[in-house]
Design a protein around this motif. Structure first.
Motif, PDB file in Angstrom:
ATOM      1  N   PHE A  93       1.116  -1.683   0.103  1.00  0.00           N
ATOM      2  CA  PHE A  93       0.320  -0.285  -0.623  1.00  0.00           C
ATOM      3  C   PHE A  93       0.510   1.203   0.229  1.00  0.00           C
ATOM      4  CE2 PHE A  93      -2.329   3.042   2.775  1.00  0.00           C
ATOM      5  CZ  PHE A  93      -3.047   3.452   1.953  1.00  0.00           C
ATOM      6  N   GLN A  94       0.666   2.301  -1.224  1.00  0.00           N
ATOM      7  CA  GLN A  94       1.955   3.837  -1.205  1.00  0.00           C
ATOM      8  C   GLN A  94       2.589   2.966  -1.514  1.00  0.00           C
ATOM      9  OE1 GLN A  94       0.552   6.113   1.923  1.00  0.00           O
ATOM     10  NE2 GLN A  94      -1.921   6.893   0.561  1.00  0.00           N
ATOM     11  N   ASP A  95       3.713   2.547  -0.657  1.00  0.00           N
ATOM     12  CA  ASP A  95       5.310   2.217  -0.116  1.00  0.00           C
ATOM     13  C   ASP A  95       5.130   1.211   0.482  1.00  0.00           C
ATOM     14  OD1 ASP A  95       7.906   2.216   1.950  1.00  0.00           O
ATOM     15  OD2 ASP A  95       7.439   4.497   1.007  1.00  0.00           O
ATOM     16  N   ASN A  98       4.816  -0.610   3.730  1.00  0.00           N
ATOM     17  CA  ASN A  98       3.888  -1.187   3.575  1.00  0.00           C
ATOM     18  C   ASN A  98       2.925  -2.622   3.881  1.00  0.00           C
ATOM     19  OD1 ASN A  98       3.460   1.200   5.421  1.00  0.00           O
ATOM     20  ND2 ASN A  98       2.910   2.130   3.747  1.00  0.00           N
ATOM     21  N   ILE A 100       1.814  -5.906   3.155  1.00  0.00           N
ATOM     22  CA  ILE A 100       0.212  -6.481   3.269  1.00  0.00           C
ATOM     23  C   ILE A 100       0.522  -7.583   3.492  1.00  0.00           C
ATOM     24  CG2 ILE A 100      -2.158  -6.022   2.917  1.00  0.00           C
ATOM     25  CD1 ILE A 100      -2.148  -3.330   2.772  1.00  0.00           C
ATOM     26  N   LEU A 140      -5.484  -3.614  10.561  1.00  0.00           N
ATOM     27  CA  LEU A 140      -4.443  -3.031   8.810  1.00  0.00           C
ATOM     28  C   LEU A 140      -5.541  -1.777   8.966  1.00  0.00           C
ATOM     29  CD1 LEU A 140      -3.086  -4.582   7.423  1.00  0.00           C
ATOM     30  CD2 LEU A 140      -4.685  -5.032   5.612  1.00  0.00           C
ATOM     31  N   GLN A 143      -4.691   0.820  11.432  1.00  0.00           N
ATOM     32  CA  GLN A 143      -3.288   1.386  10.723  1.00  0.00           C
ATOM     33  C   GLN A 143      -3.026   1.923   9.419  1.00  0.00           C
ATOM     34  OE1 GLN A 143      -0.504  -2.078   9.649  1.00  0.00           O
ATOM     35  NE2 GLN A 143       1.076  -1.148   9.182  1.00  0.00           N
ATOM     36  N   PHE A 144      -4.131   1.569   8.879  1.00  0.00           N
ATOM     37  CA  PHE A 144      -4.123   2.788   7.740  1.00  0.00           C
ATOM     38  C   PHE A 144      -5.039   3.833   7.823  1.00  0.00           C
ATOM     39  CE2 PHE A 144      -1.973  -0.496   5.982  1.00  0.00           C
ATOM     40  CZ  PHE A 144       0.322  -0.126   6.005  1.00  0.00           C
ATOM     41  N   TRP A 146      -8.224   3.080   7.803  1.00  0.00           N
ATOM     42  CA  TRP A 146      -8.938   2.887   6.760  1.00  0.00           C
ATOM     43  C   TRP A 146     -10.668   2.429   7.282  1.00  0.00           C
ATOM     44  CZ3 TRP A 146      -5.728  -2.328   3.820  1.00  0.00           C
ATOM     45  CH2 TRP A 146      -4.842  -0.933   3.320  1.00  0.00           C
ATOM     46  N   ASP A 150     -14.304   3.374   2.047  1.00  0.00           N
ATOM     47  CA  ASP A 150     -12.878   3.628   0.897  1.00  0.00           C
ATOM     48  C   ASP A 150     -12.144   2.949   0.043  1.00  0.00           C
ATOM     49  OD1 ASP A 150     -12.740   5.691   2.737  1.00  0.00           O
ATOM     50  OD2 ASP A 150     -10.759   4.183   4.116  1.00  0.00           O
ATOM     51  N   SER A 184      -4.673  -8.588  10.536  1.00  0.00           N
ATOM     52  CA  SER A 184      -3.565  -8.259   9.334  1.00  0.00           C
ATOM     53  C   SER A 184      -3.213  -8.500   8.324  1.00  0.00           C
ATOM     54  CB  SER A 184      -2.688  -8.385  10.157  1.00  0.00           C
ATOM     55  OG  SER A 184      -2.068 -10.078  10.079  1.00  0.00           O
ATOM     56  N   GLN A 337       2.201  -6.455  11.222  1.00  0.00           N
ATOM     57  CA  GLN A 337       1.439  -6.650   8.985  1.00  0.00           C
ATOM     58  C   GLN A 337       2.769  -8.051   9.028  1.00  0.00           C
ATOM     59  OE1 GLN A 337       3.169  -2.265   8.200  1.00  0.00           O
ATOM     60  NE2 GLN A 337       3.797  -3.275   6.810  1.00  0.00           N
TER      61      GLN A 337
END
Length: 383
Positions: A93-95, A98, A100, A140, A143-144, A146, A150, A184, A337
Motif C-alpha cells: 500500500f503506497q510504499d 507497507n 500487506i 489493518l 493502521q492505515f 481505512w 474507501d 492483519s 503487518q
C-alpha cells in the motif's frame, strides 16, 4: 506474624545482593516472555487453525499453482462440506514498507470455510455484489485509517495486469475483527484478480476445504491425493495446522530454539539464586543456632529461608513476565503487518508462574538441607 520482621530483616541484610539477584530474575523472565511471544507470533496461526479444515497444495511446493478446476473436483468428494481457493497476492500500500498479507479468494465460498473472517451481514452483501471489493482486518484498517467504502490502489508483489501495471484498485466492502486473533489480512475477490492478470490465469494457489466430520480428515486427505495422482499437478493434502506450521518451520524449529534458550537462561539463574541464598544462610549460621536454641523449630527456619527465595523469584518473575508482555506488544504494534500475534499467550504466564516457584524452591534446596541436617552445637561451632 513473628516471622515477618525476620523475613524483612533478612531481605535487607545485603540490599545490593538482594537487588542484583532480583534484577537478574526480572531480566530472565523478561527474556522468557519475549521468546514465548516470538514463538507464538510465528506459530500461533497454526495453533488457532481449524480442526475441521484441510489444505490441498501442489505436492512439490506451494509456489507452484494448481489448475482452477481442482476446486470443483474437490467439492465432489464425499465428506467435503465446503471448499474454497486462495492465491497469494502479496500486497503493498503506497510504499514498499507497507507490506500487506493479501490473498485473492473465491468470493462465494471463502467465508463458508472461514466464518471467523466474515464481516457483518450488510458488508458481506457488498462483498458479494461488488467485483472490486476487499475485506480487511480491523488491525489493518486501524493502521492505515481505512473505513468501509474507501477506495485505494493495491499493488501486487509479483502479478501484472493486462495494462502492464502491478496495481489493482479496490474498495473496502467490510472489516472483520477476531478477538485475540490475526486482524492483519486483506482478502480480495479472485475473479477480479484473475480476469486482469496476464500470467498463470485460471490457476489457483491452494484449496482449503472444510470437513463434515473432522475424524475423517486422514482418509479424505488420502482420497484427494489419490484422485490427482499421476496428473500434471499432483497434490499434497495436510491439516491446516500442519500447512501453517510449514511456514514457521522454514525459519527452523522455533519451539526447540525457544526451549533451548530458556533452559540455558533458567539454569544460569538457578546457579545465581542458589549461590545468593547459600551465601545468605552461611552469613547467619550463628543467628540460626540461637533461634533454634530459644525455641524456633527446624521447620519454621526452613520455611523462612524458603519464603525469602520464593519472594525474590516469584515477585521478580511476575515483574519480568509483565514487562516481557508489554515489550512484546510494543514491538507488535510497530510490526503488526508481519507479526500480528506478537504477545504472550495465556499459557506462557502459567508456565512462567510454575518456573518462578520451581526456581525459588530449587535455589533454596541446598541451604534448607544444610539447616535441617546440622545440630545446634555444630552450627555454633561453625561460627
Amino acid at each position: 506474624m513473628k516471622y515477618l520482621p525476620l523475613f524483612w530483616a533478612n531481605l535487607r541484610r545485603k540490599p545490593l545482593r538482594t537487588t542484583l539477584t532480583f534484577a537478574s530474575v526480572v531480566v530472565a523472565f523478561l527474556l522468557f516472555g519475549l521468546l514465548e511471544a516470538v514463538n507464538y507470533a510465528l506459530t500461533g496461526g497454526a495453533n488457532l487453525a481449524g480442526q475441521d479444515r484441510l489444505v490441498t497444495q501442489h505436492h512439490v511446493s506451494i509456489i507452484l499453482s494448481l489448475p482452477g478446476n481442482y476446486l470443483a473436483r474437490i467439492r465432489t468428494i464425499d465428506g467435503v462440506r465446503s471448499a474454497t481457493s486462495e492465491n497469494w497476492f502479496g500486497g503493498v500500500f503506497q510504499d514498499d514498507r507497507n507490506q500487506i498479507t493479501a490473498y485473492a479468494v473465491d468470493h462465494e465460498s471463502f467465508f463458508d470455510v472461514y466464518p471467523e473472517f466474515a464481516p457483518p451481514e450488510a458488508q458481506l452483501k457488498t462483498w458479494l455484489t461488488t467485483r472490486t471489493s476487499v475485506v480487511v482486518g480491523s488491525g489493518l484498517a486501524k493502521q492505515f485509517g481505512w473505513k468501509v467504502g474507501d477506495r485505494f490502489p493495491l499493488r501486487s508483489n509479483f502479478a501484472r495486469n493486462r495494462e502492464g501495471s502491478d496495481t489493482w484498485d479496490v474498495d473496502i466492502a467490510g472489516i472483520y475483527d477476531i478477538k485475540d486473533g490475526d486482524n492483519s489480512n486483506l482478502f480480495l475477490r479472485y475473479d477480479y484478480f484473475n480476469e486482469a492478470r496476464t500470467f498463470d490465469r485460471d490457476s489457483i494457489g491452494w484449496v482449503v476445504l472444510r470437513l463434515a466430520d473432522p475424524n475423517r480428515g486422514p482418509a479424505i486427505s488420502k482420497e484427494i491425493d489419490a484422485f490427482f495422482a499421476n496428473s500434471s499437478a499432483e497434490t499434497k493434502t495436510t491439516t491446516e495446522s500442519a500447512f501453517l506450521q510449514g511456514f514457521a518451520n522454514q525459519m527452523g524449529n522455533v519451539g526447540a530454539i525457544v526451549s533451548a534458550v530458556a533452559a540455558a537462561v533458567f539454569f544460569t539463574m538457578l546457579l545465581v539464586t542458589a549461590n545468593a541464598m547459600a551465601q545468605s544462610v552461611r552469613e547467619r549460621v550463628r543467628e540460626i543456632a540461637v533461634m533454634r536454641t530459644i525455641g524456633f523449630s527446624n521447620g519454621g527456619i526452613v520455611a523462612l529461608v524458603l519464603l525469602e527465595g520464593l519472594a525474590i523469584t516469584v515477585l521478580g518473575g511476575a515483574l519480568g513476565l509483565w514487562s516481557g508482555d508489554a515489550v512484546a506488544r510494543s514491538i507488535g504494534a510497530s510490526l503488526g503487518q508481519f507479526l500480528p500475534l506478537m504477545f504472550m499467550p495465556p499459557n506462557a504466564f502459567v508456565i512462567g508462574a510454575l518456573l518462578a516457584v520451581g526456581l525459588g524452591a530449587l535455589s533454596c534446596a541446598l541451604p534448607c538441607a544444610q539447616i535441617w541436617r546440622l545440630e545446634i552445637v555444630e552450627q555454633l561451632r561453625r561460627t
